[in-house]
Write an enzyme that holds these catalytic residues in place. Structure first.
Site, PDB file in Angstrom:
ATOM      1  CG  HIS A  14      -4.670 -20.672  63.378  1.00 24.29           C
ATOM      2  ND1 HIS A  14      -4.315 -21.975  63.181  1.00 24.29           N
ATOM      3  CD2 HIS A  14      -4.301 -20.394  64.669  1.00 24.29           C
ATOM      4  CE1 HIS A  14      -3.767 -22.476  64.275  1.00 24.29           C
ATOM      5  NE2 HIS A  14      -3.742 -21.535  65.180  1.00 24.29           N
ATOM      6  CB  CYS A  33      -7.690 -23.222  69.255  1.00 25.52           C
ATOM      7  SG  CYS A  33      -6.099 -23.770  69.886  1.00 25.52           S
ATOM      8  CG  HIS A  39      -4.365 -18.234  68.555  1.00 25.70           C
ATOM      9  ND1 HIS A  39      -5.590 -18.800  68.287  1.00 25.70           N
ATOM     10  CD2 HIS A  39      -3.465 -19.226  68.403  1.00 25.70           C
ATOM     11  CE1 HIS A  39      -5.437 -20.075  68.002  1.00 25.70           C
ATOM     12  NE2 HIS A  39      -4.153 -20.371  68.056  1.00 25.70           N
ATOM     13  CG  HIS A  41       0.825 -20.671  66.311  1.00 27.89           C
ATOM     14  ND1 HIS A  41       1.061 -20.927  67.650  1.00 27.89           N
ATOM     15  CD2 HIS A  41      -0.474 -20.994  66.113  1.00 27.89           C
ATOM     16  CE1 HIS A  41      -0.040 -21.391  68.198  1.00 27.89           C
ATOM     17  NE2 HIS A  41      -0.997 -21.435  67.298  1.00 27.89           N
ATOM     18  CG  ASP A  79       5.366 -14.451  56.219  1.00 24.13           C
ATOM     19  OD1 ASP A  79       5.252 -14.810  57.408  1.00 24.13           O
ATOM     20  OD2 ASP A  79       6.168 -13.585  55.838  1.00 24.13           O
ATOM     21  CG  HIS A  80       3.601 -11.184  58.384  1.00 24.18           C
ATOM     22  ND1 HIS A  80       4.687 -12.028  58.296  1.00 24.18           N
ATOM     23  CD2 HIS A  80       3.830 -10.375  59.437  1.00 24.18           C
ATOM     24  CE1 HIS A  80       5.549 -11.731  59.255  1.00 24.18           C
ATOM     25  NE2 HIS A  80       5.055 -10.737  59.973  1.00 24.18           N
ATOM     26  CD  GLU A 124      -0.253 -24.696  66.612  1.00 22.29           C
ATOM     27  OE1 GLU A 124      -1.242 -24.901  65.898  1.00 22.29           O
ATOM     28  OE2 GLU A 124      -0.253 -24.916  67.843  1.00 22.29           O
TER      29      GLU A 124
END
Lengths: 136, 134
Positions: A14, A33, A39, A41, A79-80, A124
């Protein structure tokens, strides 16, 4: 009443950006950010439901069913993925940990049979998490 | 929409539990090995929980950069790699983790005004933790 918590994990990328602001303002508020390349998490999701223990099964909720609901409603969508670019609710909403907790709540609310959603917690990273309890 | 944000901060410090009003014998009985005259140390974790409406423009309860900056100055610089007994706030107060938790809560409550302080929880070890909510 008993509270039951199930964890799930997803990894996603994100960035934080408010299109109503200048680039300078975004960088000032969001710092690193705001990097538009994004980037990522490894998120951990903790979903807590509340309900009475069923006299026949001894369950608040069928854990397998809850796992499938988390998978279908949240993990398979997040996810991903790049949250800003690929998850509809974050097209116009900054995907902060707070907002992810709120959006996960909206995705799950009313979908867990026989139990009430009590809390959504999103980590996070191990040292940072947000909690949402719905509209009080 | 009201959400809760929790951040965990790590610091290491030493302390000795001793009440000057007690006899040496009573201190040994009450505090056990924590009364060792040379002190001992822990890797503490302070968990700070803030709450508030999520700002529609930022998506945040409060800006983590502001929180981290406050914690750096008022928590980590104050306590990390220090002997708690030597600090002004513990001059007349036994630095138990209960008292440390209350001290940390007061520091955030009086100095950090970007969100509502809900709670401070301090882990002294993986098995001991203490909470204070005012």
């Amino acid at each position: 009443m008993v509270l039951l918590t199930r964890k799930a994990e997803f990894s996603a990328s994100h960035y934080y950006w408010n299109p109503a602001w200048s680039e300078e303002e975004n960088v000032r508020v969001f710092g690193k950010c705001a990097n538009r390349n994004g980037h990522g998490h490894n998120y951990t999701l903790e979903v807590t439901v509340a309900g009475d223990v069923d006299a026949d099964t001894g369950f608040v909720v069928d854990l397998k069913a809850l796992k499938e609901i988390l998978e279908r409603e949240v993990v398979s969508v997040y996810d991903h993925r790049h949250l800003n670019l690929e998850v509809p609710e974050f097209e116009t909403l900054v995907p902060t940990t707070e907002n992810i907790a709120i959006e996960v709540w909206k995705r799950l609310d009313g979908k867990v049979p026989g139990a009430r959603l009590h809390r959504v917690r999103v980590y996070e990273m191990p040292d940072l998490f947000a909690d949402y309890y719905g509209e009080a | 929409m009201k959400a809760y944000l929790t951040r965990r901060y790590h610091f290491s410090a030493s302390h000795r539990l001793n009440n000057d009003a007690f006899s040496a014998e009573k201190n040994r009985v009450v505090y056990g090995k924590c009364n060792n005259p040379h002190g001992h140390g822990h890797n503490y974790v302070a968990e700070v929980t803030l709450s508030g409406e999520v700002d529609p423009a930022t998506g945040m309860v409060c800006n983590l950069a502001d929180l981290d900056m406050f914690a750096r100055t008022n928590l980590l610089d104050a306590f990390d790699h220090m002997n708690l007994n030597t600090l002004k706030c513990f001059a007349n107060l036994v630095p138990t983790t209960e008292n440390l938790t209350i001290e940390i809560f007061r520091r955030f409550q009086s100095g950090f005004n970007h969100a509502h302080l809900e709670r401070v929880r301090v882990e002294e070890t993986g098995n001991n933790s203490f909470e204070y909510a005012g």
